[in-house]
Design a protein around this motif. Structure first.
Motif, mmCIF file in Angstrom:
data_model
loop_
_atom_site.group_PDB
_atom_site.id
_atom_site.type_symbol
_atom_site.label_atom_id
_atom_site.label_comp_id
_atom_site.label_asym_id
_atom_site.label_seq_id
_atom_site.Cartn_x
_atom_site.Cartn_y
_atom_site.Cartn_z
ATOM 1 N N PRO A 81 8.913 -8.439 -11.044
ATOM 2 C CA PRO A 81 9.925 -8.266 -9.726
ATOM 3 C C PRO A 81 9.295 -8.598 -8.670
ATOM 4 N N ALA A 82 10.053 -8.959 -7.710
ATOM 5 C CA ALA A 82 9.389 -9.374 -6.346
ATOM 6 C C ALA A 82 8.484 -8.688 -5.543
ATOM 7 N N LYS A 83 9.272 -7.317 -5.282
ATOM 8 C CA LYS A 83 8.487 -6.196 -4.585
ATOM 9 C C LYS A 83 8.530 -4.665 -5.258
ATOM 10 N N ARG A 84 7.237 -4.354 -5.299
ATOM 11 C CA ARG A 84 7.389 -2.747 -6.004
ATOM 12 C C ARG A 84 6.239 -2.245 -4.873
ATOM 13 N N MET A 85 5.988 -1.097 -4.977
ATOM 14 C CA MET A 85 5.115 0.056 -4.353
ATOM 15 C C MET A 85 3.644 -0.358 -4.695
ATOM 16 N N PRO A 86 2.617 -0.137 -3.996
ATOM 17 C CA PRO A 86 1.393 -0.431 -4.497
ATOM 18 C C PRO A 86 0.929 0.276 -5.574
ATOM 19 N N GLY A 87 1.368 1.612 -5.846
ATOM 20 C CA GLY A 87 1.095 2.521 -7.018
ATOM 21 C C GLY A 87 1.372 1.592 -8.151
ATOM 22 N N PHE A 88 2.780 1.191 -8.350
ATOM 23 C CA PHE A 88 3.055 0.391 -9.495
ATOM 24 C C PHE A 88 2.284 -0.775 -9.663
ATOM 25 N N TRP A 89 1.678 -1.576 -8.785
ATOM 26 C CA TRP A 89 1.038 -2.679 -8.923
ATOM 27 C C TRP A 89 -0.317 -2.409 -9.438
ATOM 28 N N ALA A 90 -1.117 -1.100 -8.975
ATOM 29 C CA ALA A 90 -2.417 -0.412 -9.416
ATOM 30 C C ALA A 90 -2.057 -0.404 -10.811
ATOM 31 N N GLU A 91 -1.181 0.387 -11.267
ATOM 32 C CA GLU A 91 -0.900 0.687 -12.690
ATOM 33 C C GLU A 91 -0.700 -0.715 -13.593
ATOM 34 N N TYR A 92 0.039 -1.490 -12.983
ATOM 35 C CA TYR A 92 0.382 -2.742 -13.483
ATOM 36 C C TYR A 92 -0.945 -3.610 -13.724
ATOM 37 N N PHE A 93 -1.539 -3.799 -12.842
ATOM 38 C CA PHE A 93 -3.058 -4.532 -12.761
ATOM 39 C C PHE A 93 -3.767 -3.751 -14.028
ATOM 40 N N ALA A 94 -3.967 -2.551 -14.161
ATOM 41 C CA ALA A 94 -4.972 -2.012 -15.049
ATOM 42 C C ALA A 94 -4.237 -2.291 -16.318
ATOM 43 N N THR A 95 -2.875 -2.159 -16.614
ATOM 44 C CA THR A 95 -2.428 -2.522 -18.021
ATOM 45 C C THR A 95 -2.540 -4.179 -18.285
ATOM 46 N N TYR A 96 -2.270 -4.902 -17.409
ATOM 47 C CA TYR A 96 -2.376 -6.293 -17.640
ATOM 48 C C TYR A 96 -3.807 -6.662 -17.884
ATOM 49 N N LEU A 97 -4.799 -6.323 -17.222
ATOM 50 C CA LEU A 97 -6.260 -6.489 -17.489
ATOM 51 C C LEU A 97 -6.605 -5.936 -19.089
ATOM 52 N N GLY A 98 -5.871 -4.725 -19.359
ATOM 53 C CA GLY A 98 -6.115 -4.305 -20.731
ATOM 54 C C GLY A 98 -5.642 -5.318 -21.981
ATOM 55 N N LYS A 99 -4.367 -5.963 -21.538
ATOM 56 C CA LYS A 99 -3.928 -6.652 -22.421
ATOM 57 C C LYS A 99 -4.577 -8.148 -22.706
ATOM 58 N N VAL A 100 -5.373 -8.479 -21.682
ATOM 59 C CA VAL A 100 -6.023 -9.705 -21.967
ATOM 60 C C VAL A 100 -7.564 -9.509 -22.340
ATOM 61 N N GLY A 101 -7.866 -8.090 -22.621
ATOM 62 C CA GLY A 101 -9.029 -7.832 -23.143
ATOM 63 C C GLY A 101 -10.119 -7.419 -22.013
ATOM 64 N N TRP A 102 -9.906 -7.337 -20.717
ATOM 65 C CA TRP A 102 -11.126 -7.128 -19.911
ATOM 66 C C TRP A 102 -11.639 -5.647 -20.118
ATOM 67 N N PRO A 103 -12.563 -5.214 -19.946
ATOM 68 C CA PRO A 103 -13.854 -6.240 -19.634
ATOM 69 C C PRO A 103 -14.574 -6.625 -20.768
ATOM 70 N N GLY A 104 -13.901 -7.219 -22.053
ATOM 71 C CA GLY A 104 -14.439 -7.800 -22.973
ATOM 72 C C GLY A 104 -14.930 -6.902 -24.176
ATOM 73 N N GLU A 105 -15.393 -7.713 -25.164
ATOM 74 C CA GLU A 105 -15.667 -6.964 -26.666
ATOM 75 C C GLU A 105 -17.071 -6.534 -26.719
ATOM 76 N N ARG A 106 -17.934 -7.145 -25.938
ATOM 77 C CA ARG A 106 -19.306 -6.790 -26.081
ATOM 78 C C ARG A 106 -19.373 -5.467 -25.314
ATOM 79 N N GLY A 107 -20.726 -4.787 -25.739
ATOM 80 C CA GLY A 107 -21.038 -3.517 -24.972
ATOM 81 C C GLY A 107 -21.315 -3.783 -23.514
ATOM 82 N N LEU A 108 -20.873 -3.088 -22.704
ATOM 83 C CA LEU A 108 -21.261 -2.976 -21.410
ATOM 84 C C LEU A 108 -22.634 -2.417 -20.836
ATOM 85 N N SER A 109 -23.558 -3.025 -20.188
ATOM 86 C CA SER A 109 -24.836 -2.658 -19.616
ATOM 87 C C SER A 109 -24.311 -1.326 -18.816
#
Length: 892
Positions: A379-407
């Motif tokens: 959708p065109a416009k939403r509150m910043p809180g919606f986008w914060a949650e959406y970005f976290a979900t989106y990054l999770g869907k693409v597998g960020w921060p990756g499969e290897r163990g983080l330092s």
């Protein structure tokens, strides 16, 4: 620990420090003292920075006060500034930067309890007053408070006897105290609080020495070696390094200190605990895992190949380990299509097609591309809180921060990123709905302004700015960069407060006099913060001469004890003459008699440099294609080749060409050019934009019309073959080659022709190492009596650069073929006929073929400019390093 502070801490007094670093240092000293006394448990002393204490006190102020965080303040001011700019028509204003400086001006006025009226204000100041008035009205209406108001609000609450007060407060390590804090101290003192000010005792019998370095690199390297010499003698010694302009020296300090003090940390992929601790961090977006997240959020519906290549290579998404090899191969195949940008749906379809065609399985990557495409249809416009949650979900869907163990460092960076998402969500209280791109911009701006410093155990060496060092003492201290423009610093007044107002109230950075007095105070403290002090300055910086600061001119020069350098790069370079050298220039011979893949490109590379041929055609080491906008030069050359092939496929001979009227000729060329463009589109799996296709079509028709004038001037001929494959044996090497065109001439002989849209030089045919071997190699399979001419057909936009270039029994039959340079060279060789040149080819080409067949891989360029200037293997063969070392050896 200082006796006064130790006693106060034990009594339960409140100790307020200038910064978190000093508070942490005092707490560690107190804990160490308790352990020394043999205690197993003790009450934690009330030692904290003044900013942390003020934040704690906000909860004690009566009433429900809403203190905004930094992100909320910045956004609220941006809205105000942007709205005012739209009303005034000032569309060139950089809103985020302007809002940040305006907010700083507003906070400065609060700290100093200062107001100014329009009578002493210029245009920029009046604009600021409008913004500030708008902010104040909104803050009153919505109950907002800036955290810098806390000291004044506390003072007011204390006056009303609403806040419990400690009996004693020690103000520790302040070089100067702002008026708001001074007023708060006065109010607390008025109500019975004992206020004391503490500074560490100056060291006695201080040994100071001044050092002039050649440049900043030399200066920092000397400092690092000085530190190593001290740590070698006593690993438990405390060492401080202070730089007034730490942000300028930061990268240099990290590089030189790591090389000299912690060389193991320079090994790729090795994460170690540094010997030194740098107080200044980097911007959070410089961390690889965070850079990847922001890059994923910035992707649009059309992405260029650089972004696709990064997506295929990054380790911070799903499938990066399991599909690593296939993704690298897919990157190569996409590059071979030479397309500059893609729409996400088209890219997904192309990936599926290439996966089927070449059996390259990248299902996780294809799914990720589809997820990214779907995400952009939100959708065109939403509150910043919606986008914060959406970005976290989106990054999770693409597998960020990756499969290897983080330092540990990556893990901490990810936690900071999630805190930034929480800050974005907090903007709901000050923002209206925004679109996705605006939310991404705000998040990126917040992250780039956030300083990231990984947590860890402090080492024995502390690297600090002049303000961070306040209240600290060391066993040894080195102060870097003490030239006259660093101490004192030049004034930097806030542009939104009139300069007379800033000078009247002695605000920070307001004028040169104030900066000099403050620098004098700093230098007095620093120059007595250790019994052993080194003060250095670079004689030159970026080619400009520097003078020592006035505060160190009276100090005598010295020579600190420096350890020998242990930086890996320096040691290797200094001891390069003792390194063992192995010359490995012989590869295994070819074991097959079948035609070797590579065609005459093998002979060309072998002539240019044997290693180049071995690497390209035996090791398959080649550079990746680099897609370009539109149609690149290679594609334009191929289009001309294909169009001429299609044209002569219908016209066949010169008689037919001469009989064509202008309309028919243009029609045939139009069909040939359309056919060539169609082949290009099919090969690259995309249709050219209509306008671009039309432009390229007109260019090709004009180019070919010009070229056909040269064909009309020739003697009679008939085209008997176009793009004909041919197998030939060159020495012990069998290859397949393809010739652009073969003409049958009037005298029954044939002409071998190769189209060139770039520059062509037949002089190279006369060398011992023939670097243009395509036509000579083809001639090896024919009898000499059959060959009447060997020609480059140079098809270029300028008439003077076009024509035939080469050798013929009858030069006059070929427009542009006569060459004085070629005739002179033939005379020097004593070759009077084409037959002599054919004999030369028959004797020299087999030598190149045999050398390749037996595995010759020596780095032996025929000419450095010709062979190496545009070679893609210079980093592989390292010839440039060899030449540099040879040159330096001669200079020595």
């Amino acid at each position: 620990m200082d006796e006064i502070l130790y006693a106060a801490a034990g009594e339960g007094s409140l100790i307020l420090t200038v910064n978190d670093r000093l508070a942490r240092e005092l707490l560690q000293q107190y804990d160490s003292e308790q352990q020394r006394l043999g205690l197993a448990a003790w009450l934690r002393p009330d030692i904290l920075s003044i900013s942390a204490w003020l934040c704690r006190c906000q909860l004690l102020i009566p009433g429900t006060l809403l203190f905004l965080n930094n992100a909320q303040l910045q956004h609220a001011w941006e809205i105000i500034v942007e709205s005012d700019a739209e009303q005034s028509g000032n569309y060139l204003l950089q809103v985020p930067q302007t809002a940040r400086r305006a907010l700083q001006a507003h906070q400065l006025l609060i700290r100093y309890s200062v107001e100014f009226d329009r009578g002493e204000a210029a245009e920029d100041h009046r604009a600021f007053l409008r913004w500030r008035k708008t902010w104040q009205s909104r803050a009153i209406e919505r109950g907002w408070h800036d955290p810098v108001e806390t000291p004044w609000l506390l003072s007011e609450a204390i006056n009303r006897e609403h806040i419990p007060l400690p009996g004693k407060i020690i103000i520790a390590g302040f070089d100067e105290i702002t008026p708001d804090v001074l007023h708060l101290c006065d109010v607390m003192n008025k109500y019975g609080v004992c206020i004391e000010y503490w500074h560490p005792q100056p060291c006695q019998n201080v040994r100071r020495q001044r050092v002039a370095a050649a440049d900043p690199t030399d200066e920092v390297n000397r400092c690092a070696r000085w530190i190593r010499s001290l740590l070698t003698k006593n690993p438990d010694v405390s060492i401080g390094v202070v730089a007034p302009r730490l942000e300028v020296y930061q990268s240099l300090i990290e590089q030189e200190f790591t090389a000299e003090l912690d060389p193991k940390a320079m090994l790729a992929g090795e994460e170690t605990q540094h010997v030194f601790n740098l107080s200044l961090g980097h911007s959070l977006d410089r961390e690889g895992v965070i850079h990847a997240a922001l890059r994923l959020l910035r992707l649009g519906m059309r992405i260029d190949h650089a972004e696709i290549s990064w997506l295929l290579c990054t380790p911070y998404i799903r499938g990066s380990l399991e599909e690593a090899a296939n993704r690298a191969q897919m990157d190569r195949e996409l590059r071979s299509l030479r397309r500059f940008d893609w729409s996400l749906p088209r890219l997904a379809r192309t990936l599926k097609g290439l996966s089927t065609k070449y059996a390259i399985a990248v299902p996780d990557f294809i799914k990720m591309i589809e997820i990214i495409a779907a995400d952009l249809y939100q959708p065109a416009k939403r509150m910043p809180g919606f986008w914060a949650e959406y970005f976290a979900t989106y990054l999770g869907k693409v597998g960020w921060p990756g499969e290897r163990g983080l330092s540990s460092r990556e893990y901490q960076a990810v936690q900071h990123f999630r805190s930034s998402l929480a800050e974005l969500a907090s903007l709901d209280g000050v923002s209206s709905p925004i679109d996705r791109s605006a939310a991404v911009r705000i998040l990126i701006r917040n992250i780039t302004s956030l300083e990231f410093q990984p947590e860890g155990v402090d080492g024995p060496v502390q690297v600090l700015g002049e303000l961070e060092s306040s209240g600290l003492v060391f066993d040894h201290l080195w102060v870097l960069g003490l030239h006259d423009s660093a101490l004192p610093k030049p004034p930097s007044p806030n542009p939104f407060i009139p300069l007379p107002v800033q000078r009247r109230y002695r605000m920070k950075r307001s004028d040169a006099e104030r900066e000099y007095l403050f620098a004098e105070q700093i230098s007095t403290r620093l120059f007595s913060a250790a019994p052993d002090i080194v003060l250095s300055w670079p004689a030159q910086d970026n080619g400009a001469e520097q003078r020592p600061s006035s505060f160190i001119r009276e100090i005598s020069d010295g020579q600190p004890l420096l350890a020998e350098s242990c930086a890996p790069a320096r040691i290797i370079w200094q001891e390069r003459t003792s390194l063992e050298e192995i010359s490995d220039c012989q590869g295994p011979p070819i074991s097959t008699r079948k035609p070797f893949t590579g065609g005459t490109g093998i002979i060309k590379d072998q002539a240019l440099c044997p290693f180049r041929a071995f690497a390209h055609h035996r090791l398959r080491a080649e550079h990746l294609d680099v897609p370009d906008i539109g149609i690149d030069n290679m594609a334009r050359g191929s289009l001309a080749h294909i169009a001429l092939e299609l044209f002569w496929g219908k016209v066949v001979d010169q008689d037919t060409l001469l009989s064509l009227d202008e309309t028919t000729l243009k029609k045939l060329l139009d069909e040939a050019v359309n056919g060539a463009l169609g082949r290009l589109e099919k090969e690259r799996r995309y249709d050219l934009p209509a306008r671009q296709r039309h432009i390229e079509q007109q260019r090709l028709i004009s180019l070919l019309l010009q070229w056909l004038e040269f064909e009309r001037q020739r003697s009679r001929f008939r085209v008997v073959a176009s793009e004909q494959n041919h197998q030939v044996k060159i020495g012990q090497l069998a290859i397949r080659t393809r010739i652009d065109r073969i003409d049958e001439l009037d005298d029954g002989t044939c002409a071998i022709i190769d189209y060139k849209t770039g520059r062509a030089e037949p002089l190279q045919w006369l060398d011992d190492r023939i670097t243009e071997p395509q036509l000579p190699a083809y001639c090896l399979g024919l009898s000499q009596e059959q060959i009447g001419a060997v020609m480059f057909a140079v098809v270029r936009g300028k008439v003077k650069e076009s024509g035939f270039r080469g050798l013929a029994r009858k030069d006059e039959a070929w427009p542009g073929a006569k060459s004085r340079a070629l005739a002179t060279r033939l005379d020097e060789k004593g070759w009077g006929t084409l037959k002599d040149v054919l004999a030369h080819w028959s004797s020299t080409l087999p030598v190149l073929g045999d050398a390749f067949a037996r595995g010759d891989a020596s780095v032996d360029p025929v000419d450095p400019k010709l062979a190496c200037q545009y070679c893609d293997l210079t980093g592989f063969c390292r010839i440039l390093e060899r030449d540099t070392a040879s040159l330096e050896g001669n200079n020595d």
